[in-house]
Write an enzyme that holds these catalytic residues in place. Structure first.
Site, mmCIF file in Angstrom:
data_model
loop_
_atom_site.group_PDB
_atom_site.id
_atom_site.type_symbol
_atom_site.label_atom_id
_atom_site.label_comp_id
_atom_site.label_asym_id
_atom_site.label_seq_id
_atom_site.Cartn_x
_atom_site.Cartn_y
_atom_site.Cartn_z
ATOM 1 N N HIS A 161 -48.820 -1.809 23.384
ATOM 2 C CA HIS A 161 -48.427 -1.375 24.725
ATOM 3 C C HIS A 161 -47.638 -0.071 24.612
ATOM 4 O O HIS A 161 -46.406 -0.076 24.744
ATOM 5 C CB HIS A 161 -47.556 -2.448 25.395
ATOM 6 C CG HIS A 161 -48.325 -3.649 25.819
ATOM 7 N ND1 HIS A 161 -49.020 -3.701 27.007
ATOM 8 C CD2 HIS A 161 -48.528 -4.833 25.204
ATOM 9 C CE1 HIS A 161 -49.608 -4.884 27.113
ATOM 10 N NE2 HIS A 161 -49.333 -5.587 26.027
ATOM 11 N N GLU B 265 -47.216 2.088 26.642
ATOM 12 C CA GLU B 265 -46.526 2.431 27.894
ATOM 13 C C GLU B 265 -45.035 2.100 27.856
ATOM 14 O O GLU B 265 -44.269 2.629 28.651
ATOM 15 C CB GLU B 265 -47.192 1.732 29.091
ATOM 16 C CG GLU B 265 -47.028 0.224 29.177
ATOM 17 C CD GLU B 265 -48.117 -0.565 28.441
ATOM 18 O OE1 GLU B 265 -48.724 -0.011 27.501
ATOM 19 O OE2 GLU B 265 -48.336 -1.736 28.789
ATOM 20 N N CYS C 119 -54.027 -3.063 25.155
ATOM 21 C CA CYS C 119 -53.987 -4.495 24.842
ATOM 22 C C CYS C 119 -55.274 -5.192 25.296
ATOM 23 O O CYS C 119 -56.302 -5.034 24.654
ATOM 24 C CB CYS C 119 -52.728 -5.123 25.433
ATOM 25 S SG CYS C 119 -52.247 -6.605 24.528
HETATM 26 N N1 GLN Z 1 -54.571 -11.844 26.879
HETATM 27 C C1 GLN Z 1 -54.639 -11.035 25.710
HETATM 28 C C2 GLN Z 1 -53.909 -11.669 24.547
HETATM 29 O O1 GLN Z 1 -53.071 -12.511 24.739
HETATM 30 C C3 GLN Z 1 -54.095 -9.654 25.976
HETATM 31 C C4 GLN Z 1 -52.630 -9.648 26.273
HETATM 32 C C5 GLN Z 1 -52.142 -8.375 26.908
HETATM 33 O O2 GLN Z 1 -52.936 -7.577 27.400
HETATM 34 N N2 GLN Z 1 -50.853 -8.186 26.961
HETATM 35 O O3 GLN Z 1 -54.150 -11.307 23.435
#
Ligand code: GLN
Length: 565
Positions: free
Chosen positions: A524, A526, A387
């Site tokens: 994600h 994970e 992400c």
């Molecule tokens: N802050 C970034 C976004 O909102 C990444 C979010 C995250 O890593 N979950 O796109």
């Protein structure tokens, strides 16, 4: 059971004495035992806090926010449930006081209570019971509800009362209550003390709940006399006083600890479930792998919240799972990204075999993350970005390969001359209005893997598309795509919302061609790894990291085909 024998059974799990005893893991372990007996299990967390969901909570206070396929932002215990049970949870598996009160108050405003006085009992408790019953389905044998917090907490009272009522209404023979309590060992006296557990059971009894089982979290095994005492004073059958002493190697040993004390039979008897053998074969095999690693591999986890053990729970679990698959033990070096902004940054990264930058929000420590990524890119250390870890990798590439000075995400620098990462169209109104709760791009989306020869396609096993979970507001700015591609960055995964408009596709996975393993995803992954089914991206990453450690071309040839559980 194909056809359920009798009504849906319920297990309620409460906690006593102190928090952080591993109630979620105990709950998940009980679930696993029932699954291994062939029962169909649904599991949920009832959290007494007033946040509508944990989405807006600080990971430093509350640990990671876990995300389900259907886009619920939940307590990290749902991660344990999914990892142990191997079945996805949904929105129905997460209930908070905030959500309950929101529903009750909305109902009141809509006049649904016909002018009645709205009260905790029955309106709030009815709503809680409705959420417990929401997990009923013809094919569901057992519903497990874990109640957050410890007995005696003021905010937990409506939940306890709802459990009491539920048991009364659904039939006690089909509902059981398991209480997890701490049994301290007082070193100076050389004694195990049962009094705190007695008090917490007393508190439960005041509410009208008598536990059927007592799970005793302790550093030392309890011994017969302690168990006798607990049984007598807590009004619990001696056989149902279960020793949950600290496990030496892994949380995945907990189902085995319970099984050694006959938990399968005890539960079946108590809940009048048909007697079934609990097949622990595959699980035991997996734990066997965990216990006998043939080597270690060092992974740097570069994040913002390194002091909180649970802030990146699913990430560290996924690293461990992938390590087991290679018969390795992962040594996770937690590095605070902010500290990588100091002069000794290189020293901190010395000797690591792989670098991982997980998801995150905000500016603090962001430059440190970029530094770690640059180091991985330039030295050939395997890199996995998740992400924000993907967004950061593109920014690093923009600055140091494409020479785009001050390239950034508008999340970190609104005035950047090169906005590589920008808000998604649908997110702009929420960002401008500051509406934070539940508004991100959340849950499962399909990622297409258009390039057959990409490393992503390879680690995912040659499939055309995959489904991964998301939680973000920003995306890669497509205006820069061609420039990146020309310089060697591969966009190996994309989300295509509309086949007729491919220009609207969203970057999901990036990788570098001339690097042993440099891969990052907007998703994600994970949240979808389990000990018996380690996630392919993590597996690929750990394999590459071990290959680097060995300094040979063989890499990890020892990956074991873990049996499906
Ligand atoms: N802050 C970034 C976004 O909102 C990444 C979010 C995250 O890593 N979950 O796109």
């Amino acid at each position: 059971m194909t056809k359920r024998d009798g009504p849906t059974r319920h297990i309620f799990i409460t906690g006593g004495v102190v928090s952080s005893l591993g109630k979620g893991i105990a709950t998940a372990s009980i679930g696993r035992i029932l699954v291994n007996m062939g029962f169909s299990v649904r599991i949920q967390k009832l959290d007494p806090y007033l946040n509508v969901d944990p989405g807006t909570m600080n990971p430093f206070q509350h640990g990671e926010v876990y995300v389900t396929d259907d886009g619920a932002e939940t307590d990290l215990d749902l991660g344990h449930y999914e990892r142990f049970l191997g079945t996805p949870c949904s929105k129905l598996s997460t209930v908070t006081s905030g959500r309950i009160y929101q529903t009750v108050l909305n109902n009141e405003r809509a006049g649904k209570y016909n002018g009645g006085t709205v009260q905790v009992i029955p309106h709030v408790t009815d709503e809680i019971k409705k959420h417990i019953r929401a997990l009923h389905a013809p094919d569901v044998d057992v519903v497990i509800s874990e109640i957050g917090g410890t007995v005696g907490d003021i905010e937990g009272l409506p939940f306890m009362e709802a459990v009491r009522q539920f048991r009364h209404e659904a039939g006690r023979e089909y509902c059981c209550c398991i209480h997890l309590a701490y049994i301290p060992y007082i070193k100076a006296a050389g004694e195990i003390k049962t009094k705190p557990a007695q008090h917490s059971v007393q508190k439960l009894r005041e509410i009208g709940i008598i536990p059927d089982f007592l799970l005793c979290r302790a550093e030392k095994a309890l011994g017969k006399s302690v168990k006798d005492k607990l049984a007598l004073f807590c009004n619990v059958d001696l056989n149902n006083v279960i020793d949950l002493v600290d496990v030496p190697t892994s949380i995945y040993e907990v189902p085995q600890v319970l099984m050694r004390q006959g938990m399968d039979e005890l539960l079946a008897n108590r809940l009048r479930l048909p007697k079934r053998t609990c097949d622990m074969h595959a699980w035991d095999l997996m734990v066997g792998h965990i216990k006998k690693p043939k080597d270690t591999v060092r992974i740097a986890l570069v994040g913002k919240y390194i002091d909180h053990q649970d802030a990146y729970k699913s990430v560290t679990e996924s690293i461990d799972h992938a390590a087991y698959a290679h018969l390795l033990k992962a040594e996770i070096v937690r590095l605070e990204s902010e500290s990588l902004e100091s002069d000794d940054w290189k020293k901190q990264l010395e000797g690591v075999d792989g670098i991982l930058v997980p998801g995150g929000f905000g500016k603090r420590g962001f430059e440190g993350k970029l530094r770690a990524i640059r180091y991985a890119r330039e030295t050939g250390i395997p890199y996995l970005g998740l992400c924000l870890g993907m967004q950061a990798a593109t920014i690093e590439f923009a600055r140091n390969v494409l020479g785009l000075e001050r390239a950034n995400s508008t999340e970190m620098d609104e005035k950047t001359p090169h906005p590589i990462i920008v808000p998604m169209e649908a997110q702009k109104e929420f960002i401008n209005a500051g509406i934070l709760g539940g508004t991100m791009r959340l849950g499962a989306y399909t990622c297409t893997l258009p390039k057959k020869t990409s490393k992503a396609a390879k680690v995912y096993g040659g499939v055309d598309s995959v489904s991964e979970r998301h939680r973000h507001r920003y995306e890669f700015n497509n205006a820069y795509r061609a420039q990146f591609e020309a310089a060697g960055l591969v966009f190996s995964g994309v989300y295509i919302p509309d086949a007729a408009k491919p220009e609207q596709s969203l970057v999901e996975i990036i990788e570098l061609k001339d690097h042993p393993f440099f891969m990052a995803t907007q998703a994600h992954p994970e949240f979808k790894s389990s000990p018996v089914k380690p996630h392919p991206l993590f597996r690929g990453f750990l394999g590459a990291a071990y290959k680097r450690k060995r300094g040979d071309a063989a890499g990890s040839k020892s990956e074991v085909g873990l049996p499906p559980v």
